[in-house]
Motif scaffolding. Structure first.
Motif, mmCIF file in Angstrom:
data_model
loop_
_atom_site.group_PDB
_atom_site.id
_atom_site.type_symbol
_atom_site.label_atom_id
_atom_site.label_comp_id
_atom_site.label_asym_id
_atom_site.label_seq_id
_atom_site.Cartn_x
_atom_site.Cartn_y
_atom_site.Cartn_z
ATOM 1 N N VAL A 34 0.753 -1.280 -0.037
ATOM 2 C CA VAL A 34 0.118 0.088 0.162
ATOM 3 C C VAL A 34 0.809 1.205 -0.083
ATOM 4 C CG1 VAL A 34 -1.685 1.229 1.387
ATOM 5 C CG2 VAL A 34 -1.843 -1.078 1.406
ATOM 6 N N THR A 35 1.681 1.354 0.848
ATOM 7 C CA THR A 35 2.702 2.419 1.079
ATOM 8 C C THR A 35 3.511 2.675 -0.214
ATOM 9 O OG1 THR A 35 2.887 1.721 3.296
ATOM 10 C CG2 THR A 35 4.807 3.426 2.564
ATOM 11 N N GLU A 36 4.155 1.575 -0.806
ATOM 12 C CA GLU A 36 4.937 1.757 -2.150
ATOM 13 C C GLU A 36 3.859 2.107 -3.280
ATOM 14 O OE1 GLU A 36 8.544 1.778 -2.224
ATOM 15 O OE2 GLU A 36 7.636 2.435 -0.211
ATOM 16 N N VAL A 37 2.949 1.532 -3.595
ATOM 17 C CA VAL A 37 2.023 1.604 -4.557
ATOM 18 C C VAL A 37 1.554 3.257 -4.668
ATOM 19 C CG1 VAL A 37 -0.369 1.458 -5.752
ATOM 20 C CG2 VAL A 37 1.337 -0.610 -5.177
ATOM 21 N N ALA A 38 1.271 3.644 -3.469
ATOM 22 C CA ALA A 38 0.551 5.014 -3.409
ATOM 23 C C ALA A 38 1.904 5.829 -3.585
ATOM 24 C CB ALA A 38 0.147 5.232 -1.973
ATOM 25 N N ARG A 39 3.164 5.588 -3.047
ATOM 26 C CA ARG A 39 4.205 6.648 -3.410
ATOM 27 C C ARG A 39 4.556 6.490 -4.961
ATOM 28 N NH1 ARG A 39 9.620 6.550 -2.546
ATOM 29 N NH2 ARG A 39 9.999 4.401 -2.810
ATOM 30 N N GLY A 40 4.396 5.428 -5.536
ATOM 31 C CA GLY A 40 4.763 5.296 -7.020
ATOM 32 C C GLY A 40 3.736 6.010 -7.813
ATOM 33 N N ILE A 41 2.576 5.834 -7.459
ATOM 34 C CA ILE A 41 1.375 6.600 -8.256
ATOM 35 C C ILE A 41 1.703 8.317 -8.158
ATOM 36 C CG2 ILE A 41 -1.236 7.233 -8.323
ATOM 37 C CD1 ILE A 41 -1.813 4.343 -7.623
ATOM 38 N N ALA A 42 1.808 8.707 -6.963
ATOM 39 C CA ALA A 42 2.118 10.082 -6.803
ATOM 40 C C ALA A 42 3.578 10.513 -7.298
ATOM 41 C CB ALA A 42 2.288 10.232 -4.872
#
Length: 740
Positions: A150-158
């Motif tokens: 969750v943390t990394e996917v959100a960071r990647g999209i952002a």
């Protein structure tokens, strides 16, 4: 001798094609087409183009069922993205696409390049990207792996969207056990275009020049398409199949491409997505009825000594392929150079319908172009009604036992699927470009069209629990729910794009889920007049032999004919009358309450009548356009109890008092479909009731910040809205913190 120099005989004898994802039968088909054994590069090219990811070989027969035409549709499936008319010579271009396998092994890069890829699909059509959405699925936040994803996917999209300065305006996130090993990361991009600027991915005009533009080609993402077309296993090799993105280059590439489309030297343009140079070149030639010849010595390379196989199958990001009028190459290359983007002529369009590749003065691949794009094998897979479905249909309707409704309400607000997703979307720049009117957290995002009295509404939606319980009904609900979100915002739904995420199609029960859900989606598209104009299919989303819930994400776009029609989803003023539209029945299969109490989903999905749905949506939209609606919110996960809470979780410090005249558990937590909560000013109630005769007056908005439910004139639930809001907002951050 490296594998890539192997003799064709050795490839056949050692069955090396199987490692690339080709079956014995497919290898024999290739031999028949070529009338010889394919070499290593050709075997790789066929395996990528015939992979599920590129050819849709098992889903094609099902996708034909979708209605794809409509009065607004300019371009349906088959190009980089679909195009829908919004009047005044303008159109919106949009598509949704999954990046599941890469995000499972490298969540930051997988999610980031998912955004980059879908943006390229849109500007390859000639459109300026104006908004991004996403739809995400994860396992439960109780595990360290899920918290990391969750943390990394959100960071990647952002990281990618924010750098591009394209606003991420909304989306949805759901959590269920079945996604523990297989997260779903679906990204959607919406672009704006004038009709005359629409580009197609065609390589027409014999003698015209093929131009490569963008980042140099590296060894990243080789065979990514094949890797995404099989069941996933953790390995270092799979990590190397994930391409790495650079949004700074893409930002310049967008500007350069939008300038190039104004030049009449441009014939066609496509992005290099899955299978890279191979898919873009062969698809463009096949679409135009021509052939292509390319010299790989002219391709800009990141690494020395790359061989033809690696160059053709690299999925390095931020690359476009263009076909340009012969003799006008330099002016196009100069435009790219002006934006600090490398561009090079690498080949030409030929009359013979061949896909011919040269490297170091040798022909390293020579295959019929249609064999790659048009003539990939198509499989009609066996389908079998899932055993669990037959068992669930036999079950009696079960009303879960709730002793303390206020306590259950608080527990439901903590459920990650219901809780506030602010932690995720606060990382996204939702206001870039300055046209965002409604950002993440609303029923639908709303983006203004520059210089016009209109805006578009966008949503992504899918309740996979219902689709698991009953694929056909669940498919109908997914479309209806997306349309409800748009109508609540005051927009008329126009068309949709889909991200069809399923398990292994060779399992007859999984194929049955696909077949039935696609039939349900098609029926709803016809009933609600929302044709399918683009999309993508992602299969083999399973691990350890267990498939995810069937998850066909619906991305839908609607139009506000006037900015005055934009309607809030939360209550506006004390004294407004609250109405419930739609019928509430004892329907708990696949519900949040069932999950909370039983920890699983069973029984029948909620029923839906598409004619009733269409009628209610049309009546509600008319009432909004007449200006008699203060707020509109659809009732979704968690039922009326949650919809009411969400209606007062704004900064207005309002509350409400609602009277319930039926079983409290059914009234509060049932997930019956086609229902809305509407507020109307006191003086407009008569008009409203004339327009929507089946609306039921259930209460009124108060100014005292209290959540009050009454039955028989006595308060059965009374809670401070502020306290409920705190619970709702704190849940996901608290669960994520337990990681630290």
């Amino acid at each position: 001798m490296t594998a890539h120099n192997m003799k064709p005989e050795q490839i056949e004898n050692e069955q090396l094609y199987k490692n690339m994802g080709l079956s014995e039968k497919e290898y024999q088909m290739i031999k028949n087409i070529l009338k010889r054994r394919p070499n290593y590069t050709e075997t790789g090219i066929f395996s990528a183009m015939w992979s599920e990811h590129c050819s849709y070989k098992t889903s094609k027969p099902l996708l034909k069922k979708f209605p794809t035409k409509g009065t607004h549709v300019i371009q349906g499936p088959g190009e980089g993205a679909g195009v829908v008319d919004i009047g005044d010579n303008q159109a919106v271009v949009f598509k949704l696409e999954s990046h599941n396998s890469p995000s499972a092994v490298e969540p930051f890069e997988g999610a980031a390049t998912g955004v980059g890829g879908i943006v390229r699909d849109v500007f390859s059509m000639g459109a300026k990207p104006i908004a991004l959405m996403n739809s995400l699925r994860f396992g439960n936040l109780t595990t360290e792996r899920t918290r990391h994803l969750v943390t990394e996917v959100a960071r990647g999209i952002a990281h990618y969207g924010n750098t591009l300065e394209v606003p991420t305006v909304g989306g949805e996130v759901q959590f269920d056990d079945c996604y523990e090993e297989n997260p779903l990361v679906n990204a959607m991009c919406i672009g704006l275009i004038n009709h005359q600027d629409i580009q197609k991915g065609v390589a027409s005009g014999v003698g015209n020049t093929v131009i490569y533009a963008g980042r140099d080609t590296g060894r990243d993402g080789i065979h990514g398409a094949t890797f995404s077309s099989g069941e996933r296993e953790e390995s270092e090799e799979n990590k190397s199949a994930v391409a790495l993105g650079d949004p700074h280059i893409e930002k310049r590439l967008i500007d350069a491409c939008l300038e190039v489309i104004q030049s009449d030297a441009l014939v066609g343009m496509q992005d290099m997505g899955a299978a890279g140079l191979t898919s873009s070149a062969s698809e463009m030639a096949s679409a135009a009825g021509t052939g292509i010849e390319m010299d790989l010595d002219l391709v800009p390379l990141r690494k020395k000594n790359m061989d033809a196989y690696e160059i053709m199958l690299s999925e390095s990001q931020e690359r476009m392929l263009l076909v340009v009028a012969k003799g006008r190459e330099q002016e196009v290359i100069d435009l790219f150079t002006k934006h600090d983007i490398e561009a090079a002529a690498i080949g030409e369009v030929i009359e013979e319908k061949r896909f011919r590749i040269k490297h170091h003065d040798q022909v390293v691949a020579d295959v019929p172009v249609d064999a790659l794009a048009e003539e990939a094998p198509v499989y009609h897979m066996p389908s079998k009604v899932a055993d669990y479905y037959s068992q669930f249909q036999e079950l009696e309707t079960d009303i879960p036992l709730v002793e303390n409704h206020a306590e259950v309400l608080k527990q439901m607000l903590k459920q990650p699927t219901i809780a506030s997703k602010e932690w995720v979307y606060n990382q996204f720049d939702s206001t870039a470009q300055g046209n965002t009117i409604k950002s993440p957290g609303s029923d639908a995002a709303v983006v203004r069209i520059d210089g016009a009295d209109k805006s578009i509404a966008i949503t992504t939606d899918c309740n996979s629990r219902y689709i698991y319980l009953d694929p056909e009904t669940g498919g109908k609900i997914a479309v209806a729910e997306a349309a409800r979100n748009l109508v609540c915002s005051g927009a008329k739904p126009l068309a949709l794009t889909d991200g069809l995420n399923y398990g292994n199609p060779t399992n007859p029960e999984v194929f049955w889920q696909m077949e039935k859900s696609i039939e349900g989606i098609s029926d709803a598209c016809l009933a609600l007049d929302t044709p399918v104009i683009s999309g993508n299919v992602s299969m083999y989303n399973q691990s350890k032999g267990k498939a995810i819930f069937p998850t066909p994400i619906i991305g839908m776009v609607g139009l506000h004919a006037s900015l005055e029609h934009i309607t809030p989803s939360s209550f506006q003023e004390a004294g407004d009358v609250i109405y419930l539209i739609g019928e509430t029945r004892a329907e708990f299969g696949g519900s949040e309450l069932q999950n909370l109490i039983d920890g699983s989903y069973k029984g029948k999905a909620p029923t839906i009548d598409l004619q009733t749905e269409a009628k209610i949506q049309n009546q509600l939209l008319r009432a909004i356009q007449e200006g008699i609606i203060q707020s509109a919110h659809d009732i979704a996960e968690g039922g009326l109890a949650i919809a009411l809470a969400e209606s007062v979780f704004n900064k207005k410090e309002l509350g409400f008092e609602v009277e319930i005249g039926m079983d409290l558990t059914i009234a509060m937590f049932s997930e019956s479909q086609s229902r809305f909560i509407i507020t109307v000013k006191q003086e407009d109630t008569q008009k409203f009731e004339e327009r929507i005769n089946h609306a039921q007056r259930i209460g009124y908005v108060t100014k005292d910040n209290q959540y009050v439910i009454k039955a028989n004139n006595a308060n059965v639930i009374q809670e401070e809205v502020k306290e409920l809001s705190k619970i709702w907002k704190a849940s996901i951050p608290n669960l994520l913190k337990s990681n630290e």
